[in-house]
Motif scaffolding. Structure first.
Motif, PDB file in Angstrom:
ATOM      1  N   TYR A   1       0.632  -1.186   0.057  1.00  0.00           N
ATOM      2  CA  TYR A   1       0.101  -0.067  -0.027  1.00  0.00           C
ATOM      3  C   TYR A   1       0.730   1.205   0.023  1.00  0.00           C
ATOM      4  N   GLU A   2       0.422   2.220  -0.916  1.00  0.00           N
ATOM      5  CA  GLU A   2       1.477   3.336  -0.783  1.00  0.00           C
ATOM      6  C   GLU A   2       0.821   4.709  -0.446  1.00  0.00           C
ATOM      7  N   GLY A   3      -0.141   4.811   0.251  1.00  0.00           N
ATOM      8  CA  GLY A   3      -0.919   5.521   0.919  1.00  0.00           C
ATOM      9  C   GLY A   3      -0.305   6.143   2.475  1.00  0.00           C
ATOM     10  N   ASP A   4      -0.784   7.204   3.144  1.00  0.00           N
ATOM     11  CA  ASP A   4      -0.285   7.497   4.204  1.00  0.00           C
ATOM     12  C   ASP A   4      -0.950   7.114   5.627  1.00  0.00           C
ATOM     13  N   GLU A   5      -2.011   6.447   5.360  1.00  0.00           N
ATOM     14  CA  GLU A   5      -2.788   5.733   6.326  1.00  0.00           C
ATOM     15  C   GLU A   5      -1.970   4.891   7.154  1.00  0.00           C
TER      16      GLU A   5
ATOM     17  N   ALA B   1      -2.020   1.073  16.480  1.00  0.00           N
ATOM     18  CA  ALA B   1      -1.970  -0.142  17.402  1.00  0.00           C
ATOM     19  C   ALA B   1      -1.281  -1.165  16.743  1.00  0.00           C
ATOM     20  N   LEU B   2      -1.390  -1.371  15.301  1.00  0.00           N
ATOM     21  CA  LEU B   2      -0.680  -2.254  14.572  1.00  0.00           C
ATOM     22  C   LEU B   2       0.979  -2.066  14.709  1.00  0.00           C
ATOM     23  N   ALA B   3       1.188  -0.715  14.577  1.00  0.00           N
ATOM     24  CA  ALA B   3       2.607  -0.313  14.635  1.00  0.00           C
ATOM     25  C   ALA B   3       3.253  -0.694  16.112  1.00  0.00           C
ATOM     26  N   SER B   4       2.429  -0.668  16.981  1.00  0.00           N
ATOM     27  CA  SER B   4       3.056  -0.693  18.430  1.00  0.00           C
ATOM     28  C   SER B   4       3.100  -2.324  18.689  1.00  0.00           C
TER      29      SER B   4
ATOM     30  N   LYS C   1       5.324   1.493   3.243  1.00  0.00           N
ATOM     31  CA  LYS C   1       6.581   2.203   3.920  1.00  0.00           C
ATOM     32  C   LYS C   1       6.319   3.099   4.915  1.00  0.00           C
ATOM     33  N   THR C   2       4.913   3.834   4.838  1.00  0.00           N
ATOM     34  CA  THR C   2       4.636   4.552   6.021  1.00  0.00           C
ATOM     35  C   THR C   2       4.441   3.781   7.292  1.00  0.00           C
ATOM     36  N   GLN C   3       3.505   2.810   7.210  1.00  0.00           N
ATOM     37  CA  GLN C   3       3.459   1.815   8.232  1.00  0.00           C
ATOM     38  C   GLN C   3       4.958   1.458   9.031  1.00  0.00           C
ATOM     39  N   LEU C   4       5.755   0.934   8.168  1.00  0.00           N
ATOM     40  CA  LEU C   4       6.971   0.435   8.768  1.00  0.00           C
ATOM     41  C   LEU C   4       7.861   1.729   9.418  1.00  0.00           C
ATOM     42  N   ASN C   5       7.512   3.036   8.918  1.00  0.00           N
ATOM     43  CA  ASN C   5       8.307   3.994   9.673  1.00  0.00           C
ATOM     44  C   ASN C   5       7.667   4.248  11.015  1.00  0.00           C
ATOM     45  N   ALA C   6       6.313   4.007  11.103  1.00  0.00           N
ATOM     46  CA  ALA C   6       5.417   4.342  12.186  1.00  0.00           C
ATOM     47  C   ALA C   6       6.041   2.946  13.354  1.00  0.00           C
ATOM     48  N   THR C   7       6.162   1.880  12.772  1.00  0.00           N
ATOM     49  CA  THR C   7       6.516   0.666  13.649  1.00  0.00           C
ATOM     50  C   THR C   7       7.825   0.896  14.077  1.00  0.00           C
ATOM     51  N   PHE C   8       8.936   1.244  13.296  1.00  0.00           N
ATOM     52  CA  PHE C   8      10.377   1.468  13.735  1.00  0.00           C
ATOM     53  C   PHE C   8      10.237   2.636  14.722  1.00  0.00           C
ATOM     54  N   ASN C   9       9.445   3.622  14.656  1.00  0.00           N
ATOM     55  CA  ASN C   9       9.633   4.690  15.649  1.00  0.00           C
ATOM     56  C   ASN C   9       8.955   4.266  16.865  1.00  0.00           C
TER      57      ASN C   9
END
Length: 344
Positions: free
Chosen positions: A186-190, A194-197, A226-234
């Motif tokens: 998925y290439e969007g910004d959403e 909770a999933l990231a945590s 990639k947006t989701q992964l950035n949130a996960t790594f943060n």
């Protein structure tokens, strides 16, 4: 964000084709004219030039470019064999420059998906030494572009990219690379926080257990946006006090862990990843022309301005100066044209 400087008044594809043909005619090749044209045309313009050249002259522009640029050396070397050893050494240096120029012009003139398919095909023949090239194509391209690469690969080589990667890689490298090259993110910004945590916890658990090849770890890296992964790594950094790549440096010399760290960097901060590739390509004695050529040719129309900014911040030197210090001749001039260094 493109870096390539396109002239305001661009000649037609027919005019460019005619000028390129003139560059090939006569004694020697007019490399300056080739650079002036192809080094200042975007992907759509280059594609139209190739099509027009084929229609007008019934010749493949890529093959003519390869033959003319490499052919210059053969003519020059035939003369130099009558000269002394010093000149022969000069011939060898000239040969190296011409080979490097041929490589960057060839890659640059290709359609982006064709270029990546070609790079990937050559890389599969040299696995595991070229794992990073497969990883770059899988992680640094948007999903639509990666899908086009896979389609082009299938058309050009009569088999799938994932098949070749699987057939030529083994063990942990295969477990990581095959899911990466088959990803369609998925290439969007959403972002689902909770999933990231939750997935930050999963990644930390696997890394703490040294389970670097665990299916869950690879699943997260290969399917999430990639947006989701950035949130996960943060979240990983916030919850556990370390950046994920720092925790993956338990064995800095381990080739699989190095590839894993590179994939994470390429997915989240590609300009930092490619700055490092460029820096290492020009570090110490000699130049890694293959890496230098690949990065400039594949990123010139994507994020070269960001890479240049990062390079200056990291090295306190502009990228154009570093290239000029480390390369020479028409190869240098072509690289500088592609990174947007004035009207060369």
């Amino acid at each position: 964000m493109a870096s390539l400087k396109i002239p305001e008044l661009v000649p037609s594809a027919a005019e460019d084709s005619q000028q390129l043909r003139k560059a090939f005619v006569g004694l020697g090749t007019d490399e300056a004219r080739i650079i002036q044209i192809l080094g200042h045309r975007n992907a759509a313009q280059r594609k139209l030039i190739r099509e027009t050249y084929q229609t007008t002259y019934e010749k493949d522009l890529l093959k003519d470019l390869d033959g003319e640029i490499s052919g210059d050396f053969q003519m020059w070397h035939s003369f130099s064999i009558f000269l002394n050893t010093l000149v022969f050494n000069s011939a060898s240096a000239y040969n190296a420059i011409q080979m490097a120029l041929q490589g960057v012009v060839h890659l640059w003139t290709m359609d982006p998906s064709e270029r990546d398919a070609c790079l990937a095909n050559e890389a599969t023949k040299r696995l595991p030494d070229s794992n990073c090239i497969i990883m770059e194509i899988a992680c640094a391209r948007p999903s639509d572009d990666l899908f086009k690469v896979r389609q082009t690969y299938h058309t050009c080589y009569k088999k799938s990219l994932e098949e070749d990667v699987s057939d030529h890689s083994t063990g942990d490298f295969r477990k990581l690379l095959v899911p990466l090259v088959t990803a369609f993110r998925y290439e969007g910004d959403e972002v689902n926080m909770a999933l990231a945590s939750n997935e930050a916890k999963i990644l930390h658990e696997k890394i703490s257990d040294n389970a670097y090849n665990d299916e869950e770890l690879i699943r997260i890296l290969s399917i999430r946006s990639k947006t989701q992964l950035n949130a996960t790594f943060n979240q990983y950094n916030d919850q556990f006090g370390n950046a994920i790549n720092k925790d993956l440096k338990s064995n800095p010399k381990d080739a699989y862990l190095k590839l894993l760290r590179s994939a994470i960097k390429c997915l989240t901060e590609p300009e930092k990843y490619f700055e490092k590739v460029l820096r290492l390509a020009m570090k110490g004695l000699g130049t890694d022309e293959e890496s230098l050529t690949r990065v400039v040719a594949t990123r010139a129309e994507v994020d070269m301005e960001l890479i240049k900014e990062r390079y200056y911040q990291r090295n306190n030197m502009p990228l154009d100066r570093a290239i000029s210090d480390d390369t020479s001749g028409d190869y240098e001039r072509m690289l500088l044209a592609l990174i947007g260094h004035g009207d060369l």
